[in-house]
Design a protein around this motif. Structure first.
Motif, PDB file in Angstrom:
ATOM      1  N   TRP A 145      19.625 -15.212 -24.950  1.00 31.55           N
ATOM      2  CA  TRP A 145      18.247 -15.621 -25.245  1.00 31.55           C
ATOM      3  C   TRP A 145      17.720 -14.882 -26.472  1.00 31.55           C
ATOM      4  O   TRP A 145      17.027 -15.459 -27.300  1.00 31.55           O
ATOM      5  CB  TRP A 145      17.386 -15.355 -24.025  1.00 31.55           C
ATOM      6  CG  TRP A 145      16.013 -15.948 -23.997  1.00 31.55           C
ATOM      7  CD1 TRP A 145      14.862 -15.289 -23.672  1.00 31.55           C
ATOM      8  CD2 TRP A 145      15.625 -17.319 -24.221  1.00 31.55           C
ATOM      9  NE1 TRP A 145      13.778 -16.149 -23.695  1.00 31.55           N
ATOM     10  CE2 TRP A 145      14.218 -17.401 -24.022  1.00 31.55           C
ATOM     11  CE3 TRP A 145      16.325 -18.452 -24.572  1.00 31.55           C
ATOM     12  CZ2 TRP A 145      13.516 -18.590 -24.180  1.00 31.55           C
ATOM     13  CZ3 TRP A 145      15.621 -19.651 -24.724  1.00 31.55           C
ATOM     14  CH2 TRP A 145      14.233 -19.702 -24.522  1.00 31.55           C
TER      15      TRP A 145
ATOM     16  N   PRO B 121      16.543  -8.582 -18.910  1.00 30.36           N
ATOM     17  CA  PRO B 121      16.271  -8.923 -17.514  1.00 30.36           C
ATOM     18  C   PRO B 121      14.922  -8.363 -17.067  1.00 30.36           C
ATOM     19  O   PRO B 121      14.492  -7.305 -17.551  1.00 30.36           O
ATOM     20  CB  PRO B 121      17.431  -8.251 -16.766  1.00 30.36           C
ATOM     21  CG  PRO B 121      18.522  -8.178 -17.767  1.00 30.36           C
ATOM     22  CD  PRO B 121      17.846  -7.921 -19.086  1.00 30.36           C
TER      23      PRO B 121
ATOM     24  N   PHE C 291      23.681 -18.993 -19.959  1.00 31.69           N
ATOM     25  CA  PHE C 291      23.045 -18.098 -18.988  1.00 31.69           C
ATOM     26  C   PHE C 291      23.775 -18.082 -17.643  1.00 31.69           C
ATOM     27  O   PHE C 291      23.328 -17.444 -16.697  1.00 31.69           O
ATOM     28  CB  PHE C 291      21.585 -18.504 -18.777  1.00 31.69           C
ATOM     29  CG  PHE C 291      20.807 -18.588 -20.052  1.00 31.69           C
ATOM     30  CD1 PHE C 291      20.517 -17.451 -20.786  1.00 31.69           C
ATOM     31  CD2 PHE C 291      20.391 -19.815 -20.548  1.00 31.69           C
ATOM     32  CE1 PHE C 291      19.816 -17.521 -21.971  1.00 31.69           C
ATOM     33  CE2 PHE C 291      19.692 -19.904 -21.737  1.00 31.69           C
ATOM     34  CZ  PHE C 291      19.404 -18.748 -22.457  1.00 31.69           C
TER      35      PHE C 291
ATOM     36  N   SER D 220      24.484 -14.701 -16.155  1.00 31.24           N
ATOM     37  CA  SER D 220      23.343 -13.790 -16.042  1.00 31.24           C
ATOM     38  C   SER D 220      23.256 -13.200 -14.631  1.00 31.24           C
ATOM     39  O   SER D 220      22.982 -13.932 -13.669  1.00 31.24           O
ATOM     40  CB  SER D 220      22.048 -14.548 -16.357  1.00 31.24           C
ATOM     41  OG  SER D 220      20.916 -13.804 -15.999  1.00 31.24           O
TER      42      SER D 220
ATOM     43  N   TRP E 267      20.984 -11.304 -13.136  1.00 33.10           N
ATOM     44  CA  TRP E 267      19.699 -11.369 -12.445  1.00 33.10           C
ATOM     45  C   TRP E 267      19.385 -12.801 -12.017  1.00 33.10           C
ATOM     46  O   TRP E 267      18.784 -13.011 -10.956  1.00 33.10           O
ATOM     47  CB  TRP E 267      18.578 -10.768 -13.298  1.00 33.10           C
ATOM     48  CG  TRP E 267      17.985 -11.654 -14.358  1.00 33.10           C
ATOM     49  CD1 TRP E 267      18.302 -11.688 -15.673  1.00 33.10           C
ATOM     50  CD2 TRP E 267      16.922 -12.620 -14.181  1.00 33.10           C
ATOM     51  NE1 TRP E 267      17.536 -12.619 -16.340  1.00 33.10           N
ATOM     52  CE2 TRP E 267      16.675 -13.191 -15.437  1.00 33.10           C
ATOM     53  CE3 TRP E 267      16.173 -13.039 -13.086  1.00 33.10           C
ATOM     54  CZ2 TRP E 267      15.708 -14.174 -15.644  1.00 33.10           C
ATOM     55  CZ3 TRP E 267      15.201 -14.020 -13.274  1.00 33.10           C
ATOM     56  CH2 TRP E 267      14.970 -14.577 -14.543  1.00 33.10           C
ATOM     57  N   ARG E 268      19.826 -13.796 -12.797  1.00 33.08           N
ATOM     58  CA  ARG E 268      19.620 -15.184 -12.376  1.00 33.08           C
ATOM     59  C   ARG E 268      20.479 -15.508 -11.158  1.00 33.08           C
ATOM     60  O   ARG E 268      20.053 -16.251 -10.273  1.00 33.08           O
ATOM     61  CB  ARG E 268      19.922 -16.142 -13.525  1.00 33.08           C
ATOM     62  CG  ARG E 268      18.869 -16.115 -14.640  1.00 33.08           C
ATOM     63  CD  ARG E 268      19.218 -17.080 -15.758  1.00 33.08           C
ATOM     64  NE  ARG E 268      18.166 -17.135 -16.755  1.00 33.08           N
ATOM     65  CZ  ARG E 268      18.063 -16.292 -17.784  1.00 33.08           C
ATOM     66  NH1 ARG E 268      18.961 -15.317 -17.939  1.00 33.08           N
ATOM     67  NH2 ARG E 268      17.073 -16.402 -18.648  1.00 33.08           N
TER      68      ARG E 268
ATOM     69  N   LYS F 102      18.479 -13.694  -8.266  1.00 40.27           N
ATOM     70  CA  LYS F 102      17.109 -14.127  -7.935  1.00 40.27           C
ATOM     71  C   LYS F 102      16.942 -15.643  -7.910  1.00 40.27           C
ATOM     72  O   LYS F 102      16.009 -16.152  -7.299  1.00 40.27           O
ATOM     73  CB  LYS F 102      16.114 -13.518  -8.928  1.00 40.27           C
ATOM     74  CG  LYS F 102      16.173 -11.998  -9.024  1.00 40.27           C
ATOM     75  CD  LYS F 102      15.927 -11.309  -7.699  1.00 40.27           C
ATOM     76  CE  LYS F 102      14.483 -11.388  -7.272  1.00 40.27           C
ATOM     77  NZ  LYS F 102      14.215 -10.562  -6.056  1.00 40.27           N
TER      78      LYS F 102
ATOM     79  N   TRP G  96      12.691 -17.431  -9.387  1.00 42.72           N
ATOM     80  CA  TRP G  96      12.212 -16.466 -10.386  1.00 42.72           C
ATOM     81  C   TRP G  96      12.494 -16.887 -11.822  1.00 42.72           C
ATOM     82  O   TRP G  96      11.818 -16.407 -12.733  1.00 42.72           O
ATOM     83  CB  TRP G  96      12.828 -15.106 -10.098  1.00 42.72           C
ATOM     84  CG  TRP G  96      12.234 -14.467  -8.890  1.00 42.72           C
ATOM     85  CD1 TRP G  96      12.712 -14.508  -7.618  1.00 42.72           C
ATOM     86  CD2 TRP G  96      11.015 -13.731  -8.828  1.00 42.72           C
ATOM     87  NE1 TRP G  96      11.877 -13.833  -6.763  1.00 42.72           N
ATOM     88  CE2 TRP G  96      10.817 -13.346  -7.480  1.00 42.72           C
ATOM     89  CE3 TRP G  96      10.064 -13.348  -9.773  1.00 42.72           C
ATOM     90  CZ2 TRP G  96       9.723 -12.602  -7.062  1.00 42.72           C
ATOM     91  CZ3 TRP G  96       8.962 -12.611  -9.367  1.00 42.72           C
ATOM     92  CH2 TRP G  96       8.801 -12.249  -8.018  1.00 42.72           C
ATOM     93  N   ASP G  97      13.464 -17.777 -12.027  1.00 43.95           N
ATOM     94  CA  ASP G  97      13.775 -18.173 -13.401  1.00 43.95           C
ATOM     95  C   ASP G  97      12.931 -19.346 -13.874  1.00 43.95           C
ATOM     96  O   ASP G  97      12.314 -19.288 -14.934  1.00 43.95           O
ATOM     97  CB  ASP G  97      15.269 -18.507 -13.522  1.00 43.95           C
ATOM     98  CG  ASP G  97      15.680 -18.726 -14.973  1.00 43.95           C
ATOM     99  OD1 ASP G  97      15.022 -18.182 -15.878  1.00 43.95           O
ATOM    100  OD2 ASP G  97      16.672 -19.437 -15.200  1.00 43.95           O
TER     101      ASP G  97
ATOM    102  N   LEU H  27      18.456 -24.039 -10.154  1.00 41.48           N
ATOM    103  CA  LEU H  27      19.339 -23.762 -11.288  1.00 41.48           C
ATOM    104  C   LEU H  27      20.710 -24.380 -11.060  1.00 41.48           C
ATOM    105  O   LEU H  27      21.598 -24.227 -11.903  1.00 41.48           O
ATOM    106  CB  LEU H  27      19.503 -22.252 -11.487  1.00 41.48           C
ATOM    107  CG  LEU H  27      18.256 -21.457 -11.861  1.00 41.48           C
ATOM    108  CD1 LEU H  27      18.622 -19.988 -12.074  1.00 41.48           C
ATOM    109  CD2 LEU H  27      17.589 -22.023 -13.105  1.00 41.48           C
TER     110      LEU H  27
END
Length: 295
Positions: free
Chosen positions: A11, A69, A157, A160, A162-163, A166, A170-171, A219
């Protein structure tokens, strides 16, 4: 405004660095990252200074843009605000209400400007539509679907951490809330929350205006099913959010304009850290409801 970039991931490379480097009102001053070799490579691409010490970067700039993150962002945002630096942050502001509150309080205490980059709020056509609908009375309900194919496509991504941890709540949840809250008002309560396939979640929200909204977030949608849609229904009829003709780089340039304006005038932007905190609090409440639903 001299601005530094914290972060070197996909990103940061695809959106933040080109937006900062190409902005005529900014001086892109340097890059810090958790991997020094990545910071050096990104800095060399834009002929700016690589930093191995985040405090050294903070000492050399007026503002920082953060593409990290959310848990890392929250910690560094508090540190940057304490150093008197304006903040261009990414969504979500944090992944706990306590971390988000720490950022918002640090911003208020330091008197610095802050803007959280909710992409849709800085894209011309959707943002204009949001403003128009917020002025219309009598919305009864809304339906928002934010379906990504991050883990079911060749998305940059997909790796990722954290994705993965979570998920969609959260994304992409912050995107949906950033559209609904200005139109339907704050959320009084998360009325219901349920799990769908993989990381997909469904939420029902009760808003202060008396309207309700339903959100479907994912996602892990099939690529052919991915996309974002927001539909409002009320006394004025039906209104659907238009798509955007521009990408994230142009939107981030507008967010940088908003930060510079807030720093110059002292007037907070609608998408400041306080708004980012409120979105975080709603997501945390939804996460708690989802946790209860698993038991």
């Amino acid at each position: 405004m001299r601005i530094g970039l914290l972060g070197t991931g996909p990103w940061a490379r695809a959106t933040y660095a080109p937006a900062l480097a190409g902005h005529p009102g900014l001086e892109f001053a340097g890059v810090w990252g958790r991997r020094p070799e990545a910071a050096t490579a990104l800095a060399e691409r834009y002929d700016v200074t690589p930093y191995t010490d985040v405090d050294a970067l903070l000492a050399d700039v007026d503002a920082v843009a953060v593409a990290l993150p959310p848990a890392v962002q929250a910690e560094l945002a508090v540190r940057a605000a304490g150093a008197g630096r304006h903040l261009l942050l990414d969504k979500p502001l944090a992944v706990t209400a306590a971390e988000g509150r720490a950022v918002a309080e640090a911003v208020e205490r330091a008197g610095v400007a802050s803007v959280v980059f909710f992409t849709t709020r800085f894209q011309h056509e959707p943002d204009a539509w949001i403003g128009e609908q917020a002025a219309v009375a009598g919305w009864f309900t809304a339906r928002a679907q934010w379906l990504g194919a991050v883990f079911t496509s060749d998305s940059p991504f997909a790796a990722s951490p954290w994705r993965r941890e979570k998920g969609a709540l959260w994304d992409v949840g912050p995107h949906a809330l950033s559209v609904l809250l200005p139109v339907l008002g704050d959320v009084r309560r998360v009325a219901a929350a349920a799990h769908g396939p993989a990381d997909t979640v469904h939420l029902v929200l009760d808003h202060t205006t008396g309207a309700s909204s339903t959100l479907t977030l994912s996602l892990t949608a099939p690529p052919a099913a991915a996309g974002a849609e927001v539909e409002l229904r009320g006394e004025a009829g039906v209104s659907v959010m238009p798509g955007s003709s521009e990408g994230a780089v142009a939107a981030l340039a507008r967010a940088a304009d908003a930060l510079a304006r807030a720093a110059r005038t002292g007037r907070p932007h609608a998408c400041d850290a306080a708004f980012g905190l409120r979105v975080t609090e709603i997501l945390a409440a939804a996460e708690a409801r989802l946790s209860d639903a698993r038991e």
